[in-house]
Design an enzyme around this catalytic site. Structure first.
Site, mmCIF file in Angstrom:
data_model
loop_
_atom_site.group_PDB
_atom_site.id
_atom_site.type_symbol
_atom_site.label_atom_id
_atom_site.label_comp_id
_atom_site.label_asym_id
_atom_site.label_seq_id
_atom_site.Cartn_x
_atom_site.Cartn_y
_atom_site.Cartn_z
ATOM 1 N N ASN A 198 -7.669 7.279 1.593
ATOM 2 C CA ASN A 198 -8.857 6.577 1.117
ATOM 3 C C ASN A 198 -9.108 6.948 -0.347
ATOM 4 O O ASN A 198 -8.910 8.097 -0.765
ATOM 5 C CB ASN A 198 -10.080 6.837 1.994
ATOM 6 C CG ASN A 198 -10.405 8.290 2.229
ATOM 7 O OD1 ASN A 198 -9.522 9.141 2.247
ATOM 8 N ND2 ASN A 198 -11.674 8.590 2.409
ATOM 9 N N CYS B 31 -10.383 -2.747 8.609
ATOM 10 C CA CYS B 31 -8.963 -2.385 8.646
ATOM 11 C C CYS B 31 -8.274 -3.004 9.854
ATOM 12 O O CYS B 31 -7.093 -3.337 9.791
ATOM 13 C CB CYS B 31 -8.794 -0.874 8.643
ATOM 14 S SG CYS B 31 -9.091 -0.177 7.010
ATOM 15 N N GLU C 245 -5.830 3.005 5.391
ATOM 16 C CA GLU C 245 -4.926 2.028 6.013
ATOM 17 C C GLU C 245 -4.576 0.922 5.018
ATOM 18 O O GLU C 245 -3.428 0.484 4.915
ATOM 19 C CB GLU C 245 -5.589 1.383 7.235
ATOM 20 C CG GLU C 245 -5.968 2.348 8.340
ATOM 21 C CD GLU C 245 -7.375 2.918 8.201
ATOM 22 O OE1 GLU C 245 -7.780 3.239 7.061
ATOM 23 O OE2 GLU C 245 -8.062 3.034 9.225
ATOM 24 N N CYS D 281 -10.004 1.966 2.036
ATOM 25 C CA CYS D 281 -9.605 2.783 3.184
ATOM 26 C C CYS D 281 -8.126 3.163 3.100
ATOM 27 O O CYS D 281 -7.316 2.464 2.473
ATOM 28 C CB CYS D 281 -9.825 2.015 4.481
ATOM 29 S SG CYS D 281 -11.555 1.794 4.945
ATOM 30 N N GLU E 176 -12.102 6.481 -3.034
ATOM 31 C CA GLU E 176 -13.504 6.069 -3.192
ATOM 32 C C GLU E 176 -13.825 5.764 -4.653
ATOM 33 O O GLU E 176 -13.015 5.996 -5.559
ATOM 34 C CB GLU E 176 -14.410 7.168 -2.614
ATOM 35 C CG GLU E 176 -14.152 7.365 -1.127
ATOM 36 C CD GLU E 176 -15.089 8.365 -0.470
ATOM 37 O OE1 GLU E 176 -15.765 9.135 -1.176
ATOM 38 O OE2 GLU E 176 -15.120 8.369 0.782
ATOM 39 N N ASN E 177 -15.029 5.234 -4.844
ATOM 40 C CA ASN E 177 -15.471 4.853 -6.187
ATOM 41 C C ASN E 177 -16.968 5.100 -6.276
ATOM 42 O O ASN E 177 -17.682 4.953 -5.274
ATOM 43 C CB ASN E 177 -15.146 3.363 -6.424
ATOM 44 C CG ASN E 177 -15.345 2.964 -7.868
ATOM 45 O OD1 ASN E 177 -16.445 2.635 -8.292
ATOM 46 N ND2 ASN E 177 -14.292 3.005 -8.640
ATOM 47 N N ALA E 178 -17.442 5.409 -7.472
ATOM 48 C CA ALA E 178 -18.875 5.650 -7.673
ATOM 49 C C ALA E 178 -19.698 4.421 -7.296
ATOM 50 O O ALA E 178 -20.855 4.556 -6.876
ATOM 51 C CB ALA E 178 -19.135 6.053 -9.120
ATOM 52 N N CYS F 151 -11.460 1.382 11.007
ATOM 53 C CA CYS F 151 -12.715 0.622 10.947
ATOM 54 C C CYS F 151 -12.448 -0.862 11.238
ATOM 55 O O CYS F 151 -11.296 -1.313 11.279
ATOM 56 C CB CYS F 151 -13.376 0.793 9.577
ATOM 57 S SG CYS F 151 -12.579 -0.127 8.247
ATOM 58 N N TYR G 5 -19.984 2.521 -4.553
ATOM 59 C CA TYR G 5 -19.484 2.843 -3.202
ATOM 60 C C TYR G 5 -18.706 1.725 -2.481
ATOM 61 O O TYR G 5 -17.670 1.993 -1.884
ATOM 62 C CB TYR G 5 -20.633 3.306 -2.306
ATOM 63 C CG TYR G 5 -21.323 4.577 -2.746
ATOM 64 C CD1 TYR G 5 -20.749 5.443 -3.669
ATOM 65 C CD2 TYR G 5 -22.560 4.908 -2.230
ATOM 66 C CE1 TYR G 5 -21.396 6.603 -4.079
ATOM 67 C CE2 TYR G 5 -23.216 6.075 -2.625
ATOM 68 C CZ TYR G 5 -22.632 6.917 -3.553
ATOM 69 O OH TYR G 5 -23.275 8.061 -3.935
HETATM 70 N N1 THU Z 1 -12.284 5.248 5.876
HETATM 71 C C1 THU Z 1 -10.938 4.990 5.927
HETATM 72 O O1 THU Z 1 -10.200 5.361 5.011
HETATM 73 N N2 THU Z 1 -10.456 4.308 6.993
HETATM 74 C C2 THU Z 1 -11.206 3.874 8.055
HETATM 75 O O2 THU Z 1 -10.713 3.167 8.918
HETATM 76 C C3 THU Z 1 -12.617 4.301 8.150
HETATM 77 C C4 THU Z 1 -13.216 4.821 6.906
HETATM 78 C C5 THU Z 1 -12.812 5.946 4.701
HETATM 79 C C6 THU Z 1 -13.635 5.090 3.788
HETATM 80 C C7 THU Z 1 -14.476 6.113 3.073
HETATM 81 O O3 THU Z 1 -13.761 6.588 1.954
HETATM 82 C C8 THU Z 1 -14.626 7.235 4.085
HETATM 83 O O4 THU Z 1 -13.666 6.992 5.098
HETATM 84 C C9 THU Z 1 -16.005 7.327 4.704
HETATM 85 O O5 THU Z 1 -16.395 6.117 5.229
#
Ligand code: THU
Length: 124
Positions: A42, A85, A55, A53, A44-46, A82, A48
């Site tokens: 995963n 995904c 996957e 993800c 992330e970015n400021a 999630c 949000y």
């Molecule tokens: N996240 C994933 O990388 N995959 C998923 O299927 C669920 C959530 C990440 C996204 C975010 O960076 C962190 O988990 C918290 O939600």
């Protein structure tokens, strides 16, 4: 590779996650039918909602190297994927999806089991 091996590889890959906001590291390891393996984390970015993800990172890496839907044998993930995904896993027709459950066991599904009555673009 077995589901256990793929999930363990994803767990090793997760150390590279860029998750300064959630501090929740996710890894995904994708096995292409030609034997290549692509690891994703995963990112992330400021701002949000712009985060990606693990996957989707793994699938984007594979796509960038020429892998197409139907050419992915399996994916192992550090945790349950999630909903968004799951739509990606469906698009890529990934044969086997495995992940680590909270109780430590390994779950294994066909991609379409994770998203019943899936939506597809009409005509596609
Ligand atoms: N996240 C994933 O990388 N995959 C998923 O299927 C669920 C959530 C990440 C996204 C975010 O960076 C962190 O988990 C918290 O939600």
């Amino acid at each position: 590779m077995t589901s256990e091996e793929l999930v363990e590889r994803a767990e090793a890959a997760a150390v590279n996650a860029y998750a300064p906001y959630s501090n929740y590291r996710v890894g995904a390891s994708l096995l292409a039918r030609d034997g290549r393996v692509f690891d994703g984390v995963n990112v992330e970015n400021a701002a949000y909602p712009l985060g990606v993800c693990a996957e989707r990172t793994a699938i984007a890496k594979a796509a960038s190297e020429g892998v197409r839907p139907g050419e992915v044998e399996a994916i192992g993930i550090t945790a349950s994927p999630c909903g968004g995904c799951r739509q990606w896993l469906h698009e890529w027709r990934i044969g086997r999806v495995s992940f680590r459950r909270a109780d430590g066991s390994i779950a294994e599904y066909g991609a379409d089991e994770l998203l019943p009555d899936t939506w597809d673009l009409p005509g596609s």
